[in-house]
Design a protein around this motif. Structure first.
Motif, PDB file in Angstrom:
ATOM      1  N   ARG A  65      43.751   8.976  23.767  1.00  0.00           N
ATOM      2  CA  ARG A  65      44.442   8.957  25.061  1.00  0.00           C
ATOM      3  C   ARG A  65      45.518  10.041  25.150  1.00  0.00           C
ATOM      4  O   ARG A  65      45.871  10.488  26.238  1.00  0.00           O
ATOM      5  CB  ARG A  65      45.091   7.585  25.314  1.00  0.00           C
ATOM      6  CG  ARG A  65      44.139   6.390  25.254  1.00  0.00           C
ATOM      7  CD  ARG A  65      42.950   6.522  26.198  1.00  0.00           C
ATOM      8  NE  ARG A  65      43.303   6.821  27.550  1.00  0.00           N
ATOM      9  CZ  ARG A  65      43.670   5.918  28.464  1.00  0.00           C
ATOM     10  NH1 ARG A  65      43.752   4.652  28.133  1.00  0.00           N
ATOM     11  NH2 ARG A  65      43.945   6.282  29.700  1.00  0.00           N
ATOM     12  N   TYR A  66      46.065  10.479  24.000  1.00  0.00           N
ATOM     13  CA  TYR A  66      47.069  11.541  24.021  1.00  0.00           C
ATOM     14  C   TYR A  66      46.467  12.840  24.555  1.00  0.00           C
ATOM     15  O   TYR A  66      47.101  13.562  25.335  1.00  0.00           O
ATOM     16  CB  TYR A  66      47.641  11.766  22.613  1.00  0.00           C
ATOM     17  CG  TYR A  66      48.355  10.575  22.026  1.00  0.00           C
ATOM     18  CD1 TYR A  66      48.872   9.573  22.845  1.00  0.00           C
ATOM     19  CD2 TYR A  66      48.521  10.439  20.654  1.00  0.00           C
ATOM     20  CE1 TYR A  66      49.529   8.480  22.307  1.00  0.00           C
ATOM     21  CE2 TYR A  66      49.169   9.353  20.105  1.00  0.00           C
ATOM     22  CZ  TYR A  66      49.678   8.374  20.936  1.00  0.00           C
ATOM     23  OH  TYR A  66      50.324   7.295  20.403  1.00  0.00           O
ATOM     24  N   ASP A  67      45.245  13.139  24.144  1.00  0.00           N
ATOM     25  CA  ASP A  67      44.584  14.338  24.662  1.00  0.00           C
ATOM     26  C   ASP A  67      44.300  14.198  26.160  1.00  0.00           C
ATOM     27  O   ASP A  67      44.370  15.185  26.901  1.00  0.00           O
ATOM     28  CB  ASP A  67      43.266  14.571  23.912  1.00  0.00           C
ATOM     29  CG  ASP A  67      43.488  14.952  22.454  1.00  0.00           C
ATOM     30  OD1 ASP A  67      44.515  15.608  22.170  1.00  0.00           O
ATOM     31  OD2 ASP A  67      42.660  14.577  21.611  1.00  0.00           O
ATOM     32  N   LEU A 109      52.956  12.290  20.458  1.00  0.00           N
ATOM     33  CA  LEU A 109      52.616  12.759  21.801  1.00  0.00           C
ATOM     34  C   LEU A 109      53.471  13.960  22.197  1.00  0.00           C
ATOM     35  O   LEU A 109      52.981  14.912  22.809  1.00  0.00           O
ATOM     36  CB  LEU A 109      52.816  11.618  22.816  1.00  0.00           C
ATOM     37  CG  LEU A 109      52.538  11.951  24.285  1.00  0.00           C
ATOM     38  CD1 LEU A 109      51.108  12.443  24.471  1.00  0.00           C
ATOM     39  CD2 LEU A 109      52.806  10.732  25.161  1.00  0.00           C
ATOM     40  N   VAL A 111      53.424   5.045  28.371  1.00  0.00           N
ATOM     41  CA  VAL A 111      52.414   4.796  27.349  1.00  0.00           C
ATOM     42  C   VAL A 111      52.838   3.544  26.594  1.00  0.00           C
ATOM     43  O   VAL A 111      53.992   3.403  26.197  1.00  0.00           O
ATOM     44  CB  VAL A 111      52.296   5.981  26.365  1.00  0.00           C
ATOM     45  CG1 VAL A 111      51.169   5.744  25.383  1.00  0.00           C
ATOM     46  CG2 VAL A 111      52.092   7.284  27.120  1.00  0.00           C
ATOM     47  N   PHE A 124      57.317   6.245  25.902  1.00  0.00           N
ATOM     48  CA  PHE A 124      56.453   5.439  25.045  1.00  0.00           C
ATOM     49  C   PHE A 124      57.190   4.124  24.823  1.00  0.00           C
ATOM     50  O   PHE A 124      58.268   4.107  24.239  1.00  0.00           O
ATOM     51  CB  PHE A 124      56.198   6.146  23.716  1.00  0.00           C
ATOM     52  CG  PHE A 124      54.925   5.732  23.055  1.00  0.00           C
ATOM     53  CD1 PHE A 124      54.723   4.418  22.673  1.00  0.00           C
ATOM     54  CD2 PHE A 124      53.921   6.652  22.812  1.00  0.00           C
ATOM     55  CE1 PHE A 124      53.551   4.028  22.058  1.00  0.00           C
ATOM     56  CE2 PHE A 124      52.734   6.272  22.184  1.00  0.00           C
ATOM     57  CZ  PHE A 124      52.547   4.958  21.813  1.00  0.00           C
ATOM     58  N   LYS A 163      52.094  17.151  20.705  1.00  0.00           N
ATOM     59  CA  LYS A 163      50.881  17.585  21.410  1.00  0.00           C
ATOM     60  C   LYS A 163      51.223  18.252  22.732  1.00  0.00           C
ATOM     61  O   LYS A 163      50.659  19.300  23.103  1.00  0.00           O
ATOM     62  CB  LYS A 163      49.954  16.390  21.657  1.00  0.00           C
ATOM     63  CG  LYS A 163      49.141  15.958  20.449  1.00  0.00           C
ATOM     64  CD  LYS A 163      48.190  14.844  20.805  1.00  0.00           C
ATOM     65  CE  LYS A 163      47.257  14.532  19.640  1.00  0.00           C
ATOM     66  NZ  LYS A 163      46.280  15.619  19.404  1.00  0.00           N
TER      67      LYS A 163
END
Length: 665
Positions: free
Chosen positions: A485-487, A426, A456, A410, A429
């Motif tokens: 966008r993380y999903d 992130l 990212v 990131f 997740k």
């Protein structure tokens, strides 16, 4: 030296493209929400004008002055119908309202609409371009005007001042629009119309495909289509009942021919995915699905250009056009807006364009000796990077990325705040999905190396990140705390890495810490329960001043916090902003420190409501663990509510560090 110059030139060209894309996006964002109104106007025109479908039936019944004529505004009811007022007033005012709302919410929308009325009534042509100017201008000016006296109005007089401010400003802008902007834009519109007439009369209009087709592939089409073609086409349709300009960009023929050529002459993944892509492109109107095929083999742009030129030439030859914009560019939308005397011309233009595009692309593919499968995956990633977000139809092309993803970074400007919290969210997740073996870190863009599988970054920083990590997949985000966008990244891992079996991974070494150091980083004196700032700039000063008072930074660091905010917003989402300095200002940091300020009323942080402001000064990595905990707190509504209700600094600190208040008395 030549490589350096080439890189600089490429960066310059990329910067220009990004700026044009932003302009196109702004224009598109004003027009696209109102496309339904354009379609309604087109359908009313098709049914009720003097040459319309229902009008012809009622004329045959010897009822030329009946209700159909009244709706259309012709015959004895000239000017009293719906068609004229819709295009003259409704559509421009909707665009102006939307443009003002984009800049400053409802207040901006109202002032933008008032200003738009000025240019509408001061012009003799439909004022779409004027609306695109006055709408955002009205929103911008009322936003600046409100900022002048924010926090300075006596209680009880806020509504009075707000209403009179917007009314007076609207009055001024309406008058300026009527006497100044309206006539000027009218002249510009007539001049542009004369250029179009010149191209048509001299059979040069097909040459526009040389610009439009490459622009589509580079995602510059919105600047051309919604900024120029839709306003000019609507004006032309008002005069003649139809316009060829609506078909210059929306014709699905060139893309269909290209995809058919890949079905016959392509190889590997490109050939296998082409049939599904053709259906999506032709019937769904999603033209972007064929862009990677062109990016994969740039010489194929010749096929779409020649196909586009063919379609335009046929429409010129038959005098065909559409009544209103076809959005999206589906054959269904095209036919819905085709007047009765243009069906033959429009049909021939679509399938003629497809035939020429197919022939040229087929020849180029048949003589091409390269492979397609790996190139298509890379081209799709390139397309998504240019677009600035994941393509909703890209999975129809390649399905998965070649090879698993092992490392994600990131990236932000300084690498001390936004990226750390984004990486934390992130990482959780990804771990929860069972991919604990995927390493997620954060970094300043200046420290990136081209060793990561996926990068990212904020959408405004993606171009810079791509320059340092060209081989990685790039994902752009706007909201650091809860970006969808993380999903999508988790879904990408499911495709590339298979089922999640990696278990939970420990936090990266640079982010491991102890509770004791957390306490040193966030002192009780640096926690304020009721901030006094009323805007983002003052809030940055307030958070920075606490860091200076704590001895964590030098006063110059606060200026660097403002510089950082000018480049990229530090608003994280969920009511949290984390202002911090630039990468260049790290030498003004004496030690790691955090400050926390809570505001009783949310303050405007670049259009987002911020209730909590965490100032950050990171000398090393010892603040990362606390930032991770803070990120997790702001992902839970209950924890945010407890922060909102906390009555002591000790209670706030306990929530941020331990995630609960059980030990607080």
């Amino acid at each position: 030296m030549s490589q350096t110059v080439t890189g600089q030139d490429a960066s310059s060209r990329s910067g220009v493209r990004v700026r044009v894309q932003k302009l196109g996006t702004a224009l598109s964002n004003m027009v696209m929400p109102n496309i339904g109104a354009f379609i309604a106007w087109g359908l009313i025109t098709a049914l009720f004008i003097e040459a319309g479908w229902l009008t012809g039936i009622f004329s045959a019944l010897r009822d030329p002055g009946g209700w159909v004529a009244q709706i259309g505004g012709w015959g004895d009811f000239e000017g009293a119908g719906i068609v004229g007022p819709m295009i003259t007033y409704l559509l421009p005012i909707l665009i102006g309202y939307t443009g003002g709302r984009m800049v400053y919410g409802t207040r901006g929308a109202v002032v933008g609409a008032i200003a738009t009325v000025g240019v509408v009534t001061g012009a003799d042509v439909p004022m779409f371009l004027g609306a695109m100017i006055m709408g955002p201008l009205g929103g911008f000016l009322i936003k600046k005007l409100d900022a002048l006296w924010e926090g300075k109005i006596r209680p009880g007089f806020e509504m009075l001042v707000d209403n009179f401010a917007s009314g007076i400003l609207g009055l001024i802008l309406a008058v300026i629009g009527f006497f100044g902007i309206g006539p000027i834009v009218s002249s510009i519109t007539r001049g542009a119309g004369n250029v179009v007439d010149f191209l048509v009369n001299n059979d040069l209009l097909p040459l526009t495909s040389i610009l439009i087709e490459p622009a589509k592939v580079l995602f510059l089409n919105n600047a051309i289509n919604h900024g120029v073609l839709t306003p000019l086409g609507t004006t032309q349709a008002l005069e003649t009942g139809k316009s060829i300009l609506f078909l210059l960009e929306a014709n699905p023929g060139p893309g269909l021919g290209l995809l058919l050529a890949f079905m016959v002459f392509g190889k590997g993944a490109a050939r296998a995915s082409a049939p599904g892509a053709a259906i999506i492109q032709f019937f769904g109107g999603i033209h972007e699905i064929y862009f990677p095929y062109v990016l994969m083999k740039p010489k194929l742009i010749a096929a779409t250009i020649l196909g586009g030129m063919t379609g335009v030439f046929i429409n010129v030859l038959f005098g065909s056009g559409l009544r209103a914009p076809a959005a999206p560019g589906s054959i269904i939308a095209v036919y819905a807006q085709t007047p009765g005397d243009s069906f033959i011309g429009v049909t021939l233009s679509v399938f003629g364009a497809a035939a020429v595009s197919f022939a040229v692309a087929g020849l180029l593919l048949k003589t091409d000796k390269g492979g397609d499968e790996d190139d298509l995956a890379a081209a799709t990633a390139s397309m998504e990077s240019m677009k600035g977000k994941k393509s909703s139809v890209a999975s129809a092309l390649v399905g998965t990325k070649a090879g698993p993803i092992h490392s994600i970074v990131f990236a932000c400007d300084a690498g001390m705040g936004s990226s750390a919290m984004g990486a934390s969210v992130l990482r959780r997740k990804i771990q929860k999905a069972g991919y604990g073996d995927v390493k997620v870190t954060n970094s300043a863009i200046s420290n990136l190396t081209d060793t990561y599988d996926l990068v990212v970054s904020h959408r405004d920083l993606t171009e810079r990140a791509k320059q340092r990590t060209a081989s990685a997949i790039h994902v752009s985000v706007d909201d650091f705390m809860s970006s969808p966008r993380y999903d999508e990244i988790v879904e990408q891992l499911e495709q590339t890495n298979g089922g999640g079996t990696g278990g939970d991974a420990t936090e990266p070494e640079e982010q491991q810490d102890t509770a004791g150091s957390d306490g040193d980083v966030l002192a009780l004196d640096s926690i304020v329960l009721s901030g006094s700032a009323t805007d983002a700039a003052a809030a940055i000063d307030e958070a920075g001043r606490l860091l200076v008072q704590a001895g964590a930074v030098e006063p110059a660091y606060v200026e660097a916090m403002h510089e950082r905010e000018k480049s990229i917003s530090t608003y994280m989402g969920n009511g949290l902003a984390i202002p911090h300095g630039t990468n260049e200002a790290k030498d003004t940091i004496r030690r790691t420190g955090l400050s926390f300020v809570r505001y009783p009323e949310p303050i405007d942080w670049n259009g987002k409501p911020a209730e909590f402001v965490v100032g950050i000064a990171g000398a090393g990595k010892d603040h990362m663990a606390l930032l991770t905990k803070i990120a997790q707190v702001f992902l839970k509504a209950d924890d945010v509510a407890r922060l909102r209700e906390a009555t002591t600094s000790e209670e706030v600190k306990a929530i941020l560090i331990a995630g609960d208040t059980s030990s607080v008395t």
